[in-house]
Design a protein around this motif. Structure first.
Motif, PDB file in Angstrom:
ATOM      1  N   TYR A   1       0.842  -1.034  -0.028  1.00  0.00           N
ATOM      2  CA  TYR A   1      -0.038   0.033  -0.041  1.00  0.00           C
ATOM      3  C   TYR A   1       0.961   1.198   0.023  1.00  0.00           C
ATOM      4  N   ILE A   2       0.306   2.305  -0.617  1.00  0.00           N
ATOM      5  CA  ILE A   2       1.090   3.527  -0.476  1.00  0.00           C
ATOM      6  C   ILE A   2       0.501   4.353   0.551  1.00  0.00           C
ATOM      7  N   SER A   3       0.935   4.759   1.674  1.00  0.00           N
ATOM      8  CA  SER A   3       0.488   5.302   2.929  1.00  0.00           C
ATOM      9  C   SER A   3       0.455   6.907   2.734  1.00  0.00           C
ATOM     10  N   GLN A   4      -0.475   7.168   3.710  1.00  0.00           N
ATOM     11  CA  GLN A   4      -0.218   9.034   3.554  1.00  0.00           C
ATOM     12  C   GLN A   4       1.167   9.561   3.852  1.00  0.00           C
ATOM     13  N   GLU A   5       1.877   8.728   4.915  1.00  0.00           N
ATOM     14  CA  GLU A   5       3.273   9.144   5.013  1.00  0.00           C
ATOM     15  C   GLU A   5       3.967   9.055   3.811  1.00  0.00           C
ATOM     16  N   GLU A   6       3.920   7.970   3.113  1.00  0.00           N
ATOM     17  CA  GLU A   6       4.820   7.993   1.898  1.00  0.00           C
ATOM     18  C   GLU A   6       4.519   8.759   0.829  1.00  0.00           C
ATOM     19  N   ILE A   7       3.220   8.963   0.599  1.00  0.00           N
ATOM     20  CA  ILE A   7       2.763  10.087  -0.216  1.00  0.00           C
ATOM     21  C   ILE A   7       3.432  11.456   0.264  1.00  0.00           C
ATOM     22  N   PHE A   8       3.268  11.661   1.330  1.00  0.00           N
ATOM     23  CA  PHE A   8       4.026  13.066   1.952  1.00  0.00           C
ATOM     24  C   PHE A   8       5.207  13.378   1.757  1.00  0.00           C
ATOM     25  N   ASN A   9       6.179  12.083   1.853  1.00  0.00           N
ATOM     26  CA  ASN A   9       7.469  12.208   1.574  1.00  0.00           C
ATOM     27  C   ASN A   9       7.774  12.487   0.251  1.00  0.00           C
ATOM     28  N   MET A  10       7.046  11.443  -0.459  1.00  0.00           N
ATOM     29  CA  MET A  10       7.294  11.421  -2.097  1.00  0.00           C
ATOM     30  C   MET A  10       7.019  12.895  -2.573  1.00  0.00           C
ATOM     31  N   LEU A  11       5.974  13.641  -2.260  1.00  0.00           N
ATOM     32  CA  LEU A  11       5.513  14.661  -2.909  1.00  0.00           C
ATOM     33  C   LEU A  11       6.538  15.822  -2.400  1.00  0.00           C
ATOM     34  N   LYS A  12       7.044  15.760  -0.955  1.00  0.00           N
ATOM     35  CA  LYS A  12       7.639  16.816  -0.672  1.00  0.00           C
ATOM     36  C   LYS A  12       9.194  16.796  -1.284  1.00  0.00           C
TER      37      LYS A  12
ATOM     38  N   ILE B   1       1.821  20.860   1.673  1.00  0.00           N
ATOM     39  CA  ILE B   1       2.362  19.413   1.162  1.00  0.00           C
ATOM     40  C   ILE B   1       1.092  18.577   1.379  1.00  0.00           C
ATOM     41  N   GLN B   2       0.624  18.759   2.742  1.00  0.00           N
ATOM     42  CA  GLN B   2      -0.511  17.980   3.350  1.00  0.00           C
ATOM     43  C   GLN B   2      -1.784  17.971   2.642  1.00  0.00           C
ATOM     44  N   GLU B   3      -1.843  19.510   2.012  1.00  0.00           N
ATOM     45  CA  GLU B   3      -3.157  19.790   1.115  1.00  0.00           C
ATOM     46  C   GLU B   3      -3.136  18.713  -0.119  1.00  0.00           C
ATOM     47  N   LEU B   4      -1.817  18.861  -0.637  1.00  0.00           N
ATOM     48  CA  LEU B   4      -1.591  17.972  -1.809  1.00  0.00           C
ATOM     49  C   LEU B   4      -1.788  16.552  -1.461  1.00  0.00           C
ATOM     50  N   VAL B   5      -1.509  16.091  -0.315  1.00  0.00           N
ATOM     51  CA  VAL B   5      -1.752  14.736  -0.012  1.00  0.00           C
ATOM     52  C   VAL B   5      -3.279  14.267   0.135  1.00  0.00           C
ATOM     53  N   ASP B   6      -4.009  15.256   0.682  1.00  0.00           N
ATOM     54  CA  ASP B   6      -5.398  15.057   0.896  1.00  0.00           C
ATOM     55  C   ASP B   6      -6.094  15.321  -0.512  1.00  0.00           C
ATOM     56  N   LEU B   7      -5.446  15.998  -1.580  1.00  0.00           N
ATOM     57  CA  LEU B   7      -6.187  16.174  -2.691  1.00  0.00           C
ATOM     58  C   LEU B   7      -5.868  14.674  -3.571  1.00  0.00           C
ATOM     59  N   THR B   8      -4.613  14.349  -3.420  1.00  0.00           N
ATOM     60  CA  THR B   8      -4.348  12.963  -4.026  1.00  0.00           C
ATOM     61  C   THR B   8      -5.092  11.710  -3.428  1.00  0.00           C
ATOM     62  N   LEU B   9      -5.236  11.768  -2.016  1.00  0.00           N
ATOM     63  CA  LEU B   9      -6.269  10.592  -1.663  1.00  0.00           C
ATOM     64  C   LEU B   9      -7.596  10.838  -1.969  1.00  0.00           C
ATOM     65  N   LYS B  10      -8.084  12.094  -2.167  1.00  0.00           N
ATOM     66  CA  LYS B  10      -9.496  12.274  -2.735  1.00  0.00           C
ATOM     67  C   LYS B  10      -9.610  11.769  -4.068  1.00  0.00           C
ATOM     68  N   LYS B  11      -8.666  11.978  -4.818  1.00  0.00           N
ATOM     69  CA  LYS B  11      -8.706  11.584  -6.292  1.00  0.00           C
ATOM     70  C   LYS B  11      -8.288   9.989  -6.307  1.00  0.00           C
ATOM     71  N   MET B  12      -7.540   9.327  -5.652  1.00  0.00           N
ATOM     72  CA  MET B  12      -7.067   8.085  -5.780  1.00  0.00           C
ATOM     73  C   MET B  12      -7.550   6.896  -4.939  1.00  0.00           C
ATOM     74  N   ASP B  13      -8.007   7.545  -3.658  1.00  0.00           N
ATOM     75  CA  ASP B  13      -8.312   6.480  -2.679  1.00  0.00           C
ATOM     76  C   ASP B  13      -9.712   6.102  -2.841  1.00  0.00           C
ATOM     77  N   TYR B  14      -9.951   5.123  -3.828  1.00  0.00           N
ATOM     78  CA  TYR B  14     -11.402   4.865  -3.976  1.00  0.00           C
ATOM     79  C   TYR B  14     -12.158   4.459  -2.948  1.00  0.00           C
ATOM     80  N   ASP B  15     -11.351   3.503  -2.105  1.00  0.00           N
ATOM     81  CA  ASP B  15     -12.371   2.674  -0.942  1.00  0.00           C
ATOM     82  C   ASP B  15     -12.057   3.534   0.357  1.00  0.00           C
TER      83      ASP B  15
END
Length: 212
Positions: free
Chosen positions: A118-129, A145-159
């Motif tokens: 799984y790609i976790s929120q922490e991993e997304i944060f670190n990669m985007l940063k 960066i956290q705002e970008l993480v939230d937007l990314t999850l909203k777009k890609m986290d279907y479940d």
């Protein structure tokens, strides 16, 4: 390397790698032999992490150390901290000529950094940063960066489980293919030719110097 031994190795590799011609596989094996600097059995040696990262930088235009390290891990299937000759050819077959589905799996494997699938929120944060830092000398705030993480999850986290599974990633990328490398470059630049030119050996010169 003895030509008969080389021919046998080319034949063996070609049974599992269909996207390269046998002459291209032979070229990649010879390049591998030059990189590991051995005249003996190349099945007993491999390309180390530093040499491989130089190859990714010099040939494929990659600059992100964190993701280059993860690409190394994706190539190194047996996790022995060296890329053997079969991992080298097989990895490049996906890297350069993989189908969309193969590249989809490869990118996902690079992005889930802790290996749990799984790609976790922490991993997304670190990669985007890390990605934003590569693109600009100005450091983004953690809040931005956290705002970008939230937007990314909203777009890609279907479940809506707070992380991105392969099913989530696959669905998002199939709907919008630009999301394939959403967390940073882990495939070659588009301008990289998909053939195996002689100039590769010259471009690997920096990697060979590191290997010395």
């Amino acid at each position: 390397m003895d030509q008969r031994v080389l021919n046998k190795l080319v034949e063996s590799v070609s049974n599992t790698v269909k996207s390269f011609k046998k002459c291209e596989i032979e070229c990649l094996i010879r390049l591998f032999q030059n990189l590991v600097k051995t005249d003996g059995r190349i099945d007993k040696t491999g390309i180390d992490r530093n040499t491989f990262q130089e190859i990714l930088h010099n040939i494929f235009g990659m600059t992100d150390d964190m993701l280059m390290n993860r690409v190394f891990c994706a190539f190194d299937k047996d996790n022995d901290n060296h890329i053997n000759v079969k991992e080298w050819v097989k990895g490049l077959s996906v890297f350069l000529r993989g189908t969309f589905e193969e590249k989809l799996k490869f990118c996902f494997e690079v992005y889930y950094l802790n290996g749990d699938g799984y790609i976790s929120q922490e991993e997304i944060f670190n990669m985007l940063k890390n990605s934003l830092y590569q693109q600009s000398s100005e450091e983004e705030s953690d809040e931005a960066i956290q705002e970008l993480v939230d937007l990314t999850l909203k777009k890609m986290d279907y479940d809506n489980d707070g992380k991105i599974s392969f099913a989530d990633f696959e669905k998002a990328v199939k709907e919008e293919r630009l999301l394939l490398e959403v967390f940073g470059q882990c495939l070659p630049e588009a301008k990289v030719q998909f053939n195996i030119p002689n100039s590769w050996a010259e471009k690997c010169k920096g990697a060979q110097e590191v290997a010395q």
